[in-house]
Scaffold this active site. Sequence first.
Site, PDB file in Angstrom:
ATOM      1  N   GLU A  53       0.835  -1.203   0.000  1.00  0.00           N
ATOM      2  CA  GLU A  53       0.000   0.000   0.000  1.00  0.00           C
ATOM      3  C   GLU A  53       0.866   1.248   0.000  1.00  0.00           C
ATOM      4  O   GLU A  53       0.541   2.237  -0.627  1.00  0.00           O
ATOM      5  CB  GLU A  53      -0.937  -0.004   1.214  1.00  0.00           C
ATOM      6  CG  GLU A  53      -1.908   1.157   1.260  1.00  0.00           C
ATOM      7  CD  GLU A  53      -2.924   1.137   0.131  1.00  0.00           C
ATOM      8  OE1 GLU A  53      -3.228   2.233  -0.392  1.00  0.00           O
ATOM      9  OE2 GLU A  53      -3.409   0.061  -0.244  1.00  0.00           O
ATOM     10  N   CYS A  83      -6.296   9.977  -4.588  1.00  0.00           N
ATOM     11  CA  CYS A  83      -5.945   8.731  -5.253  1.00  0.00           C
ATOM     12  C   CYS A  83      -6.438   8.786  -6.701  1.00  0.00           C
ATOM     13  O   CYS A  83      -7.149   9.721  -7.079  1.00  0.00           O
ATOM     14  CB  CYS A  83      -6.553   7.539  -4.510  1.00  0.00           C
ATOM     15  SG  CYS A  83      -8.335   7.374  -4.712  1.00  0.00           S
TER      16      CYS A  83
END
Length: 74
Positions: free
Chosen positions: A15, A24
Amino acid sequence: MKTGQAGIDLIKKYEGCRLDAYKCPAGVWTIGYGHTGDVQPGQQITQAQADAILIVDLERFEKKVNNSNFAHRF
């Protein structure tokens, strides 16, 4: 189900961690190890906060998995 340290380490590895809020690819404000929800533009956290948020997020998702029909099959 409870995520063990090996699982946590794997999540952290893949991650990645960002201590400054960012959008994102889906356009969602994100911080730490993929935490979303209450993230604000310009927000900053410490590494210790990122680690703590990850544990809280994991506990929330573990609870959902443990309460799901899927989890009761095993």
